[in-house]
Design an enzyme around this catalytic site. Structure first.
Site, short mmCIF file in Angstrom:
data_model
loop_
_atom_site.label_atom_id
_atom_site.label_comp_id
_atom_site.label_asym_id
_atom_site.label_seq_id
_atom_site.Cartn_x
_atom_site.Cartn_y
_atom_site.Cartn_z
N ARG A 181 1.85 -5.93 3.83
CA ARG A 181 2.45 -5.03 2.85
C ARG A 181 3.54 -5.76 2.09
O ARG A 181 4.06 -6.79 2.52
CB ARG A 181 3.00 -3.79 3.54
CG ARG A 181 4.19 -4.06 4.44
CD ARG A 181 4.54 -2.86 5.32
NE ARG A 181 5.04 -1.74 4.56
CZ ARG A 181 4.40 -0.56 4.46
NH1 ARG A 181 3.25 -0.37 5.04
NH2 ARG A 181 4.91 0.42 3.77
N LYS A 228 8.20 5.97 1.80
CA LYS A 228 8.31 7.30 1.20
C LYS A 228 9.34 8.15 1.92
O LYS A 228 10.06 8.91 1.29
CB LYS A 228 6.94 7.99 1.21
CG LYS A 228 6.13 7.64 -0.03
CD LYS A 228 4.83 8.41 -0.08
CE LYS A 228 3.77 7.68 0.67
NZ LYS A 228 2.46 8.28 0.62
N GLU A 231 -1.42 9.21 0.42
CA GLU A 231 -1.18 10.55 0.92
C GLU A 231 -0.24 11.21 -0.09
O GLU A 231 0.80 10.64 -0.43
CB GLU A 231 -0.50 10.46 2.30
CG GLU A 231 -0.38 11.80 2.96
CD GLU A 231 0.27 11.74 4.34
OE1 GLU A 231 0.43 10.63 4.89
OE2 GLU A 231 0.60 12.82 4.85
#
Ligand code: ATP
Ligand code: MG
Length: 588
Positions: A295, A305, A60
């Site tokens: 992850r 982020k 994104e």
């Protein structure tokens, strides 16, 4: 009893095993591709896809990529490369807020820097999910027409309450049985701007009693008046991520859609949605399948982020590419290499179990790669002067230093020796501690690549700080000459000629956080920032370093690996960042 594990071949992992099995069974053998993303009819007009598999990396564009993303990039692009497939770079830009062109550019830069490309045989596989808004809208109407979606007029609070809990089934919305015609009319009115933000929501009609809360009629479209960086003000309704993502995969004919574990519970909805749209003839078969992996969690940094944005916006760091940040742009400026990231991702592997990787594992990988690739240079980081009193004042003598001890083919370079040299402050001790083999009063030491010298005295300032050391050299002892070994010394120190030295700014970086797990236990992660994460010093470097071009990496002998900063270096005047020390010096 511990069970015997079958050894996994190097570089293998459970996702590779799935891909290999799918290829062996020909699952995707007759899959068609028309050369661009599209619906069932579009793809049916195409050929059998020459790409055996299609994967995607779908960031994104709401921030810079971080080291966690590197794991996903190596995984997705690596699969495509190894199994005759292609990997798409897809900007998942369906959320109108917080997305920008700066982020888009930084992401393409980072992917390229890691060595990957979305350009495949005349086919650019660079996509923007926002280009699929028209199709997504059509898919939503299709669900409505087939009785699989309805417009809900409950408030957000009412919806939350009626959703139920992990132990309690949800309740059907009073609006769940609206007719198809009514739903279509309302959804179109939402699209046409007749409803306020947040007033109506389109929901999938699945099962309010499902054990999986994600299947309790999830929201798929909401009213949101927001300017979009790609589509401008065309839309005032936007799809939810969980609705958009499977559709993006299907339009792009992705075969293996790989995401992190937190999406595991979304997989049933992913499949439900695509099957509904394929049944209705909108999407081509075979449909993409989602697979989840753990992850990357790395100690002493934050890989989120949201937190990185906070560090940048609140100016705890200088910018997104601050060399202390775990962004890929920061890592690059720090001097980390793409080859180092490759080694790192190979070494940590891909699994389904969440774990923490110690930051030193990443540093070790960078050291290993740089030890191989970086040329050696001499730098004095904390200089004091050494005067060779019996050396002629105007003499300049060539000494020869190997550029790389493991690569003699890289030859040697000349370093000039003169009467006045810079040496490290810590290489002289007035009262040596036990085991100190460098320069001490009346002691002998070798000037690396030069002569053996004997310390004859030193000077101090009023505060008692040593300001200058005197010595005499032993003329027959020059390195590389027959007399070099006539006198054995235990210590060996580096030096730079005072009149030739390049005086230069050097930044020594340390960890950004003091704690291994910043923010753990409900603490504010910002309170755990390391206040000493950078120190800027003035160093004396060997003259050849003046010509170093930006992003050239070196080992400064005895100190560590350094890179000419990408941003602040100018031709003939580079500044250096410390990438990593020679050994793991971090005190636990
Ligand atoms: P963040 O939590 O930092 O915002 P994200 O998952 O929201 O990350 P995206 O831009 O959506 O960021 O991520 C793009 C891809 O990178 C996704 O497929 C995601 O699974 C993957 N990814 C993100 N963070 C990690 C990580 N720490 N380890 C491995 N893969 C990651
Ligand atoms: Mg995200």
């Amino acid at each position: 009893m511990a069970s015997e594990k079958t050894p996994i071949p190097l570089g293998s992992n459970f996702i590779r095993a799935i891909v290999e099995k799918d290829l062996e069974q020909g699952v995707y053998q007759s899959r068609q591709w028309a050369g661009s993303p599209g619906d069932a009819r579009h793809q049916a007009a195409g050929q059998v896809d020459v790409a055996k598999i299609r994967t995607r990396f779908p960031p994104e564009p709401n921030g810079y990529l971080h080291i966690g993303h590197a794991k996903s990039i190596f995984l997705n692009f690596g699969l495509a490369r190894d199994y005759a497939g292609v990997c798409h770079l897809r900007f998942d830009d369906t959320n109108p807020e917080k997305e920008s062109q700066e982020y888009v550019d930084s992401i393409t830069d980072a992917v390229k820097w890691l060595g990957f490309s979305w350009q495949n045989d005349h086919e650019q596989n660079l996509y923007f999910a926002s280009n699929y808004f028209d199709f997504m809208y059509r898919a939503a109407e299709c669900l409505i027409e087939n009785g699989h979606a309805y417009v809900d007029s409950q408030t957000a609070d009412e919806m939350r309450v009626s959703r139920g809990t992990l132990t309690e089934a949800g309740k059907n919305s009073p609006w769940r049985d609206r007719t198809v015609a009514e739903n279509l009319a309302l959804f179109r009115a939402m699209r046409d701007g007749q409803y306020a933000d947040g007033s109506l929501v389109l929901r999938a009609k699945i099962d309010m009693a499902s054990a999986n809360i994600n299947l309790r009629d999830p929201a798929i479209y909401r009213v949101r008046r927001a300017h979009h960086h790609n589509t401008g003000d065309k839309w005032c309704i936007y799809p939810m991520y969980t609705f958009a993502h499977p559709i993006e995969d299907a339009l792009e004919q992705i075969t293996h859609s790989i995401c992190t574990l937190e999406f595991e519970d979304q997989r049933p909805f992913y499949d439900w949605l695509l099957v509904r749209l394929a049944e209705a003839g909108l999407l081509a078969q075979p449909l993409p399948k989602q697979y989840e992996f753990a992850r990357l969690n790395l100690t002493y940094v934050v890989l989120s982020k949201r937190k990185l944005i906070q560090l940048v916006e609140e100016k705890h760091v200088s910018a997104w590419d601050d060399p202390r940040l775990p962004t890929l742009a920061g890592a690059r400026r720090r001097g980390y290499t793409a080859a180092g990231f490759k080694l790192f991702t190979d070494r940590i592997g891909v699994s389904k179990a969440d774990s923490w990787i110690d930051y030193s594992t990443l540093e070790d990988c960078m050291r290993e790669v740089l030890n191989e690739s970086a040329e050696r240079r001499i730098a004095v980081l904390d200089p004091i002067k050494l005067v060779i009193d019996n050396y002629p004042a105007d003499q300049v003598e060539d000494c020869f230093a190997p550029n790389h001890p493991l690569k003699p083919e890289l030859a040697k370079r000349v370093v000039p020796l003169t009467r006045e040299l810079w040496i490290e402050r810590e290489d002289f001790m007035e009262e040596p501690s036990k085991g100190f083999f460098r320069l001490v009063p009346d002691g002998l030491v070798r000037l690396r690549y030069g002569y053996v010298v004997k310390c004859t005295g030193f000077e101090k300032d009023a505060a008692g700080k040593v300001t200058l050391v005197h010595c005499e050299y032993l003329p027959d002892t020059k390195s590389g000459t027959p007399g070099a070994d006539s006198i054995k010394v235990k210590g060996n120190i580096h030096w730079v000629s005072v009149p030739h030295a390049y005086q230069c700014e050097v930044r020594l970086y340390d960890r950004l956080f003091k704690e291994a797990h910043p923010g753990e236990g409900g603490k504010d992660f910002l309170t755990e920032l390391n206040a000493d994460s950078v120190s800027v010093i003035t160093a004396q470097l060997e003259p050849s370093l003046k010509e170093a071009s930006a992003e050239t990496r070196f080992q400064f002998e005895r100190h560590g690996y350094f890179v000419a900063d990408k941003k602040d270096s100018v031709a003939g005047k580079p500044v250096f960042n410390r990438t990593v020390t020679l050994r793991d010096a971090w005190q636990k």
